[in-house]
Design an enzyme around this catalytic site. Structure first.
Site, short mmCIF file in Angstrom:
data_model
loop_
_atom_site.label_atom_id
_atom_site.label_comp_id
_atom_site.label_asym_id
_atom_site.label_seq_id
_atom_site.Cartn_x
_atom_site.Cartn_y
_atom_site.Cartn_z
N ASP A 22 0.77 -1.26 0.00
CA ASP A 22 0.00 0.00 0.00
C ASP A 22 0.80 1.31 0.00
O ASP A 22 1.78 1.42 0.73
CB ASP A 22 -0.87 0.10 1.26
CG ASP A 22 -1.60 -1.16 1.62
OD1 ASP A 22 -1.52 -2.13 0.86
OD2 ASP A 22 -2.25 -1.16 2.67
N GLU A 201 -10.44 -2.33 4.61
CA GLU A 201 -9.10 -1.80 4.83
C GLU A 201 -8.97 -0.42 4.19
O GLU A 201 -9.74 -0.04 3.31
CB GLU A 201 -8.04 -2.73 4.20
CG GLU A 201 -8.10 -4.16 4.69
CD GLU A 201 -7.01 -5.07 4.11
OE1 GLU A 201 -6.41 -5.81 4.89
OE2 GLU A 201 -6.77 -5.04 2.88
C1 FRU Z 1 -3.89 -3.57 2.80
C2 FRU Z 1 -3.25 -3.99 4.11
C3 FRU Z 1 -3.59 -3.02 5.20
C4 FRU Z 1 -2.46 -3.20 6.16
C5 FRU Z 1 -1.29 -3.44 5.24
C6 FRU Z 1 -0.26 -4.37 5.79
O1 FRU Z 1 -3.27 -4.02 1.68
O2 FRU Z 1 -3.66 -5.31 4.43
O3 FRU Z 1 -4.85 -3.21 5.76
O4 FRU Z 1 -2.25 -2.08 6.98
O5 FRU Z 1 -1.83 -3.98 4.05
O6 FRU Z 1 0.89 -4.40 4.99
#
Ligand code: FRU
Length: 488
Positions: A22, A201
């Site tokens: 992300d 998320e």
């Molecule tokens: C989304 C996610 C988020 C989390 C991160 C962990 O892709 O699962 O919810 O903070 O990636 O790397």
């Protein structure tokens, strides 16, 4: 480091080496766009999460900087946001302004190995170069919520305080604060609304004018949905349009309505930049160009994953109601080197107007008027027995990207396939396409239909074709630009 490895994007952001997911902490401050990202500095698969860091003056050329935030006694550094604390509400900046990052600390409960996710903050007094974690971390925890992460914070002018949207299981919880250090629960949104195909998320919440009219504004809520094995699509991002009064979000659509920001497979966890100057006025976002379904096994070696190109988002009234439109940032125009231009041609089967062009890093803007054809568009990254088709299907009234025969796909059985967009029923059909070796981004009809898909073709596949099926189509105009690398 020359960014010439197999499949390496030439004008998309990717880390010099190792794993990225992300985009995080995107904020504009003193002439620089900051991009942090979920990063595993010691491997090419997901692992102990850090915030990698890069800055740009134009959102196109990026300078890699040392890691911004590393795991500590409170755990790994999961996704989150950053803001400019203009009036030193936090007291971190001796009355001046500075950057505050708000993120999830992820570890496990000391007495069990159950996951624990809590919100923490860090501040920087040197334009994001170094960060100090707040001594009072974590600043927000709720024992009973297991998936509790990805804080996105913004300043809400009407109520004169900070607002945080946070993913909590399959809802979004909203908190408010005067100083970024102490947070109060305000409301919860999501039960029964939109898609609940997976854990929620990476939310984002912001206001946009409808059809460019500042007297008519709406709030947009982004929610990414994690991969669930029962689904075909893997992870993807939905959005809601509604109102927000500083306390709670109210959805304008019926509960069952599901709106996707992208109809391809590879645009996830996208959120927008904070503090873009008011005189600029754009809401700009970027997504992670992959899918949890296969992100860890895509066939790259030195690094894994890239971001989408930055996109401007806006709201537009369509036949179905107010909808999100996305378009590439204009700064990308600076990458155009060679240009091929075609005007007013009737395209017929068997004649390829692009037979002389060879490239796998290019942009196409083309406008067609429908005639007798049942399907038309472009075949790109063609060669050997491989091709990726970017087309418009007249009968079904949608754009599509078909990566069934795009190249390497054996790394995951759900990779190959064809992805259709939402309905577009106008007579004029406009493609705006970005191809960058291992990615396709299609912005159909001024960003009403977006498809983002990865591909892994043979490196030599640089041929292309303007095709039409079962009839003809009128090509009003076509501009093809070869795009140069941002890294050399
Ligand atoms: C989304 C996610 C988020 C989390 C991160 C962990 O892709 O699962 O919810 O903070 O990636 O790397």
């Amino acid at each position: 480091q020359n960014y010439l490895e197999k499949y390496r994007p030439q004008y998309h952001f990717s880390p010099a080496s190792n794993w990225m997911n992300d985009p995080n902490g995107m904020v504009f401050y003193i002439g620089e766009y900051h991009l942090f990202y979920q990063y595993h500095p010691n491997g090419t698969t997901w692992g102990p999460m850090h915030w990698g860091h890069a800055v740009s003056k134009d959102l196109v050329h990026w300078e890699h900087l040392p890691i911004g935030l590393a795991p500590d006694e409170n755990g790994m550094i999961f996704s989150g946001s950053a803001v400019v604390d203009w009036n030193d509400s936090s007291g971190f900046f001796d009355g001046k302004s500075g950057l505050v990052a708000i993120f999830t600390h992820a570890d496990t409960y000391p007495d069990s190995n159950h996951p624990r996710q809590r919100q923490s903050i860090a501040f920087s007094k040197d334009n994001g170069r170094t960060w100090t974690k707040y001594v009072g971390n974590p600043v927000l925890q709720e024992e009973s919520i297991i998936d509790f992460r990805d804080p996105k914070v913004f300043w809400h002018r009407d109520t004169n305080r900070w607002v945080m949207v946070l993913a909590a299981g399959q809802t979004i919880r909203i908190y408010t604060s005067k100083n970024l250090t102490s947070w109060e629960f305000a409301s919860e949104f999501g039960e029964g609304h939109g898609s609940h195909d997976g854990v929620w998320e990476c939310p984002d919440l912001f206001q946009l004018p409808v059809d460019g009219d500042d007297n008519q504004k709406k709030w947009v809520l982004f929610v990414s949905i994690g991969d669930d094995p029962s689904l075909q699509e893997g992870s993807r991002t939905q959005y809601f349009i509604g109102n927000f009064d500083g306390n709670s979000f109210v959805n304008d659509s019926s509960q069952e309505t599901i709106l996707w920001i992208d109809h391809g497979r590879d645009n996830y966890a996208g959120v927008s930049w904070s503090d873009v100057p008011a005189e600029d006025g754009r809401r700009i976002y970027i997504g992670w160009m992959s899918n949890w379904r296969y992100a860890n096994v895509t066939p790259t070696k030195e690094w894994r994953s890239a971001m989408t190109i930055p996109r401007v988002i806006a709201l537009k009234t369509t036949e179905e109601g107010v909808r999100l439109v996305q378009n590439p940032i204009r700064e990308l125009q600076g990458l155009r080197v060679e240009n091929i231009s075609i005007r007013n041609e009737v395209v017929v089967p068997g004649v390829n107007l692009l037979s002389n062009v060879n490239s796998n890093t290019f942009e196409i803007i083309a406008e067609f008027e429908m005639s007798s054809a049942t399907e038309f568009g472009f075949k790109v990254c063609k060669g050997r027995k491989e091709e990726t088709i970017i087309g418009y299907d007249v009968k079904n009234k949608n754009f599509f990207v078909d990566r069934t025969n795009s190249g390497e796909a054996s790394f995951h059985d759900s990779f190959a396939g064809k992805h259709d967009s939402n309905l577009i029923s106008q007579k004029m059909i406009k493609f705006h396409i970005f191809v960058d070796r291992s990615s396709i981004e299609l912005f159909g009809n001024d960003g009403e239909s977006v498809i983002t898909d990865l591909i892994f073709p043979n490196e030599e596949n640089k041929q292309m074709e303007l095709f039409v099926k079962n009839g003809e189509v009128k090509l009003h105009s076509l501009e093809l630009y070869i795009l140069k690398s941002i890294w050399r």
